[in-house]
Scaffold this motif. Structure first.
Motif, PDB file in Angstrom:
ATOM      1  N   LYS A 214       0.805  -1.310  -0.083  1.00 51.25           N
ATOM      2  CA  LYS A 214      -0.044  -0.153  -0.048  1.00 51.25           C
ATOM      3  C   LYS A 214       0.774   1.338   0.044  1.00 51.25           C
ATOM      4  CE  LYS A 214      -3.548  -2.267   2.772  1.00 51.25           C
ATOM      5  NZ  LYS A 214      -4.401  -2.095   3.851  1.00 51.25           N
ATOM      6  N   PRO A 215       1.381   1.599  -1.155  1.00 51.14           N
ATOM      7  CA  PRO A 215       2.191   2.719  -1.221  1.00 51.14           C
ATOM      8  C   PRO A 215       1.472   4.127  -0.768  1.00 51.14           C
ATOM      9  CG  PRO A 215       2.419   1.611  -3.310  1.00 51.14           C
ATOM     10  CD  PRO A 215       1.464   1.123  -2.305  1.00 51.14           C
ATOM     11  N   LEU A 216       2.059   4.879  -0.080  1.00 49.09           N
ATOM     12  CA  LEU A 216       1.398   6.009   0.598  1.00 49.09           C
ATOM     13  C   LEU A 216       1.908   7.440   0.241  1.00 49.09           C
ATOM     14  CD1 LEU A 216      -0.895   7.230   2.790  1.00 49.09           C
ATOM     15  CD2 LEU A 216       0.919   7.049   4.320  1.00 49.09           C
ATOM     16  N   ALA A 217       1.211   8.285  -0.013  1.00 42.76           N
ATOM     17  CA  ALA A 217       1.593   9.664  -0.544  1.00 42.76           C
ATOM     18  C   ALA A 217       0.889  10.716  -0.081  1.00 42.76           C
ATOM     19  CB  ALA A 217       1.911   9.698  -1.964  1.00 42.76           C
ATOM     20  N   LEU A 346      -7.708   1.981  -5.486  1.00 35.22           N
ATOM     21  CA  LEU A 346      -7.154   3.506  -5.108  1.00 35.22           C
ATOM     22  C   LEU A 346      -7.944   3.864  -3.853  1.00 35.22           C
ATOM     23  CD1 LEU A 346      -6.836   4.898  -8.759  1.00 35.22           C
ATOM     24  CD2 LEU A 346      -5.035   4.007  -7.232  1.00 35.22           C
ATOM     25  N   LEU A 347      -7.187   4.638  -3.024  1.00 40.13           N
ATOM     26  CA  LEU A 347      -7.864   5.273  -1.865  1.00 40.13           C
ATOM     27  C   LEU A 347      -7.443   6.686  -1.926  1.00 40.13           C
ATOM     28  CD1 LEU A 347      -9.657   5.256   0.723  1.00 40.13           C
ATOM     29  CD2 LEU A 347      -7.343   4.206   2.128  1.00 40.13           C
ATOM     30  N   PHE A 348      -8.408   7.637  -1.987  1.00 42.67           N
ATOM     31  CA  PHE A 348      -7.835   8.877  -1.454  1.00 42.67           C
ATOM     32  C   PHE A 348      -8.862   9.437  -0.244  1.00 42.67           C
ATOM     33  CE2 PHE A 348      -7.734   8.894  -6.021  1.00 42.67           C
ATOM     34  CZ  PHE A 348      -6.519   9.711  -6.478  1.00 42.67           C
ATOM     35  N   THR A 349      -8.202   9.771   0.717  1.00 41.44           N
ATOM     36  CA  THR A 349      -8.824  10.247   2.040  1.00 41.44           C
ATOM     37  C   THR A 349      -8.221  11.427   2.668  1.00 41.44           C
ATOM     38  OG1 THR A 349      -9.033   9.338   4.193  1.00 41.44           O
ATOM     39  CG2 THR A 349      -6.962   8.524   3.121  1.00 41.44           C
ATOM     40  N   ALA A 376      -1.995  -0.878  -6.272  1.00 45.51           N
ATOM     41  CA  ALA A 376      -2.611  -0.316  -5.041  1.00 45.51           C
ATOM     42  C   ALA A 376      -1.983   0.961  -4.634  1.00 45.51           C
ATOM     43  CB  ALA A 376      -3.116  -1.158  -4.055  1.00 45.51           C
ATOM     44  N   ARG A 377      -2.778   2.187  -4.409  1.00 45.03           N
ATOM     45  CA  ARG A 377      -1.906   3.106  -3.637  1.00 45.03           C
ATOM     46  C   ARG A 377      -3.086   3.852  -2.969  1.00 45.03           C
ATOM     47  NH1 ARG A 377      -2.369   5.625  -9.088  1.00 45.03           N
ATOM     48  NH2 ARG A 377      -2.895   7.845  -8.770  1.00 45.03           N
TER      49      ARG A 377
END
Length: 815
Positions: A214-217, A346-349, A376-377
């Motif tokens: 789960k790369p996070l940016a 994809l997750l935007f939060t 996934a990211r």
């Protein structure tokens, strides 16, 4: 326990095993210390339907799913709304195994004797059955806010005050910090802590999830403020970025989690506008309800401000795999961040407290299915507007996320040790809640601060059609499928619109049992748990967007069940006395005594002698002239072509109820006539208790039995006073004490029942006075002594057993 590993299944199936259920519906002796009721307390309504469906499927697989009273395991969702009297209630069968599912609002309000959206006269029964013989499971505790502190306080009170039957608590989370649970009455250090064993951690299924990629940016877009223009520009930019990211691999799920319902609705509108074909020149622009192009991804908006009817459909869609080649984009609030069985590519939060961010990250690549292609990211969005959280919480989360490039479970830090400040329910305040009577102004103690953050407290709204005020007053009580939860701020915004006037919003008056128009809706005092009926033509709701205070388009009301016998009980309600089959008073008293004996035997009740004696005496007050005049009048009204009831006999049930409707607001308050005067709000159970005290006031357990008799409808309990609109005695009776239609000096005629003989008995209300009187201590002194001696949980339990014996006997008589 890390997300995605099956906490719900582990808990529920283990409880079923310990209760003795085995494959193919076979049963062995249950473990004696495992409570009969499993209470699943969830922070969000979006989890309810999913949990219920899983429970029912597991029970069907085990061949042990049942209904109340059939000896198997029944599943019940506790929601707001009036009761259907035609169905056996879950609370009627405390000796059977049950799974109860509800939000912390529904469950904790009942556990505090102030159940939201339900009859106040049922509060003691739900209080008793949720505190005795109950295994509480508090799921996703990081989302509970003040409810977490209240849950541990209630556990502490059960330990210190004692319960009638064993009860236990289990707190569950992927980000559980026991420091959050420490209170003046509760030390979490004494608890057993359960987590993954070394063998479980090494298993392939666990490794695949705990090592999911789960790369996070940090997202380049940021919400700079809360003005309308700023928020609008932010949502448009976010919509463009979400669409661009989704189209890279369209046959998948993209999840966007925003912190407020309003922003989630705004992003949904922006995405819909981008995906909807532009109209031809001269045609109307697309509305928010327009359909996107057929090749576009499916859009799904999920938040807690939908009516039950629309919410259930959305929750079903949420857990389904999209069949569209273009995939789907889900726009949600924090209602989705925990427990939902969903995995997005994809997750935007938006930024939220760190524990909530960990839960949100768990919705991306949940099962490690995107590990091979590493597609996934997660992007987190910084926000200047902290609502509904605090700026300090977001600052801590921001510091912990800055520089973090992976959201895999193994890469995440533990939540910070800081403990949020919440109101703590103290023992004295809790004991005060045992009294269910409203104060003289008609208000109850406000428990909202102990259940949710005040900003999140809810009222219930529903929409109906009517043209004239007379039509509004004829509306049936609310039904669960039409209720929409609204925060206090959103409800106030809707009611405060200039176009909403007197006659557009109605509140149920439980004393008068009628709809009352709010004279100035914009200045109404809103309280959590309140139910309001709104004229459909004023708008305020959209089936596509949910609660929308600023929308003026008419709302399409939900179809309701007009055949079911729905009722919201009033003080003078007699629906349990107005039955299809006439039953004599001596017969009914004997039936209830037998039902109490059977129930006490099944539950091994130490105080069974007092419960059975109270059951035998519970309705002797029905021999009063006021009640007998009412029951005969009801029989005549429902049976115009039949013989009247025998005047030489005393009656407990009227007969002929099926020929008239005594449900909803199609109900005429009964007239209790004695001495030529209408004894408004007459309560036969008070007359029964006074007769018991007059004849047996010095007997062992006399005060306990008197209380159990008086409380068997939940309308006469700890205090004894007249109601505001009760008629005072006049003429030769002027100056007499009076309360609930009973006058000082009233007499009950001679009555033989269940092996006893009650001689003609004069009723005294001297117990209303404070201090010592001719009959000894006052009613308040006696009941407070009982509360101290038995504690609230045991006393409510005994009170409930008498009531349930009455319900069961009545149902059997009619069948």
């Amino acid at each position: 326990m890390p997300t995605g590993l099956g906490k719900t299944a582990a808990v529920i199936l283990a409880w079923l095993w310990k209760r003795g259920w085995r494959a193919d519906g076979t049963r062995v002796d249950p473990q004696a210390d495992t409570p009969r009721r499993l209470v699943i307390c969830l922070p969000m309504r979006v989890l309810i339907e999913q949990t219920e469906a899983e429970c029912r499927q597991w029970l069907r697989n085990l061949h042990c799913e049942g209904e109340p009273g059939d000896g198997r395991v029944s599943v019940h969702v506790l929601m707001g709304g009036s009761e259907d009297l035609a169905k056996p209630l879950w609370s009627e069968h405390p000796e059977q195994d049950q799974i109860l599912i509800g939000t912390q609002d529904m469950l904790l309000s009942r556990a505090l004797m102030r159940g939201y959206g339900m009859s106040r006269y049922l509060w003691p029964i739900h209080f008793a059955t949720l505190h005795n013989d109950a295994m509480w499971v508090f799921d996703e505790v990081q989302l509970m806010g003040p409810g977490l502190v209240t849950s541990v306080q209630l556990d502490a009170f059960r330990r210190s005050l004692g319960t009638a039957r064993n009860s236990r608590s289990l707190w569950v989370s992927a980000t559980l910090n026991t420091a959050w649970m420490k209170t003046v009455d509760f030390d979490p250090a004494a608890l057993t802590r359960l987590t993954l064993s070394a063998e479980e951690q090494a298993s392939p299924a666990v490794r695949e999830r705990s090592a999911s990629i789960k790369p996070l940016a940090r997202c380049k877009i940021r919400l700079e403020g809360d003005t309308k223009a700023t928020v609008g520009a932010y949502l448009n930019a976010l919509a463009a970025q979400v669409l661009a990211a989704h189209t890279e691999q369209p046959a998948s799920t993209t999840l966007v989690i925003l912190n407020t319902v309003e922003r989630a609705q705004g992003l949904h509108d922006a995405l819909l506008a981008s995906l909807t074909p532009k109209p031809a020149k001269g045609r109307k622009s697309p509305s928010a309800e327009a359909a996107p192009d057929g090749d576009a991804p499916q859009l799904l908006l999920v938040h807690s401000r939908f009516r039950s009817a629309e919410r259930s459909a959305r929750n079903k869609q949420l857990c389904e795999v999209s069949a569209s080649a273009s995939g789907r984009i889900i726009i949600a609030t924090q209602a989705i961040e925990a427990g939902v069985d969903l995995s997005a590519r994809l997750l935007f939060t938006e930024l939220a407290p760190y524990a909530s961010m960990v839960q949100r990250f768990g919705r991306c690549n949940r099962y490690g299915e995107f590990n091979q292609d590493a597609s996934a990211r997660i992007e987190w969005i910084d926000v200047a507007d902290a609502k509904p959280y605090s700026s300090d919480e977001l600052a801590v989360a921001r510091d912990m996320l800055n520089g973090l490039d992976s959201a895999s479970p193994g890469s995440l830090q533990k939540p910070p040790d800081s403990t949020p400040l919440h109101p703590v329910l103290r023992r004295k305040d809790f004991l005060d809640l045992f009294s269910t009577e409203a104060d003289l102004s008609g208000f109850d103690i406000d428990i909202a601060q102990y259940i949710r953050d005040t900003e999140d407290a809810d009222v219930f709204l529903f929409w109906r059609d009517w043209a004239e005020p007379a039509e509004a007053k004829k509306q049936l009580p609310m039904q669960q499928q039409e209720l929409c939860r609204a925060g206090l701020r959103a409800a106030a915004e809707l009611l405060g619109r200039r176009d909403i006037k007197t006659g557009d919003v109605y509140l149920w008056d439980s004393l008068q049992r009628q709809w009352t128009a709010l004279s100035n809706p914009g200045k109404a005092r809103l309280r959590p748990g309140m139910s309001l009926m709104i004229r459909a033509s004023v708008g305020g709701y959209s089936a596509e967007r949910g609660l929308s205070p600023d929308r003026t388009a008419a709302v399409l009301p939900v179809d309701i069940d007009r055949s079911a016998e729905i009722a919201i009980e009033a003080m003078s309600d007699e629906h349990r006395s107005l039955q299809s089959k006439a039953v004599s008073l001596p017969e009914h008293l004997a039936d209830v005594e037998r039902a109490a004996q059977k129930l006490c035997a099944a539950l091994d009740v130490p105080e069974s002698a007092a419960v059975v004696r109270a059951a035998r005496w519970h309705d002797v007050g029905k021999a009063h002239d006021a009640f007998q005049s009412m029951i005969r009048a009801a029989h005549r009204s429902a049976n115009e072509d039949t013989e009247p009831l025998d005047t030489q006999q005393f009656w407990a049930k009227s007969g002929g109820r099926s020929k008239r409707r005594i449900a909803g607001v199609r109900w005429t308050p009964p007239r209790y006539e004695a001495d030529g005067v209408d004894r408004k709000h007459f309560r036969h159970e008070l007359a029964s208790a006074l007769a018991w005290i007059a004849r047996h006031g010095d007997a062992p357990d006399a005060d306990l039995i008197a209380f159990l008799i008086a409380a068997h409808h939940g309308k006469v309990r700890l205090s004894l006073r007249a109601l505001p609109d009760e008629a005072e005695p006049e003429g030769e009776h002027a100056g007499k004490l009076f309360a609930r239609g009973v006058w000082q000096g009233d007499e009950l005629p001679e009555l033989e029942f269940a092996g006893e003989k009650l001689p003609r008995t004069s009723l005294s209300l001297e117990l209303m006075r404070l201090g010592e009187g001719p009959q000894g201590a006052s009613w308040v002194t006696r009941t407070q002594a009982l509360l101290k001696a038995y504690g609230p949980f045991r006393l409510a339990w005994l009170e409930t057993l008498v009531r349930l014996a009455d319900w069961r006997a009545t149902r059997e008589e009619q069948q």
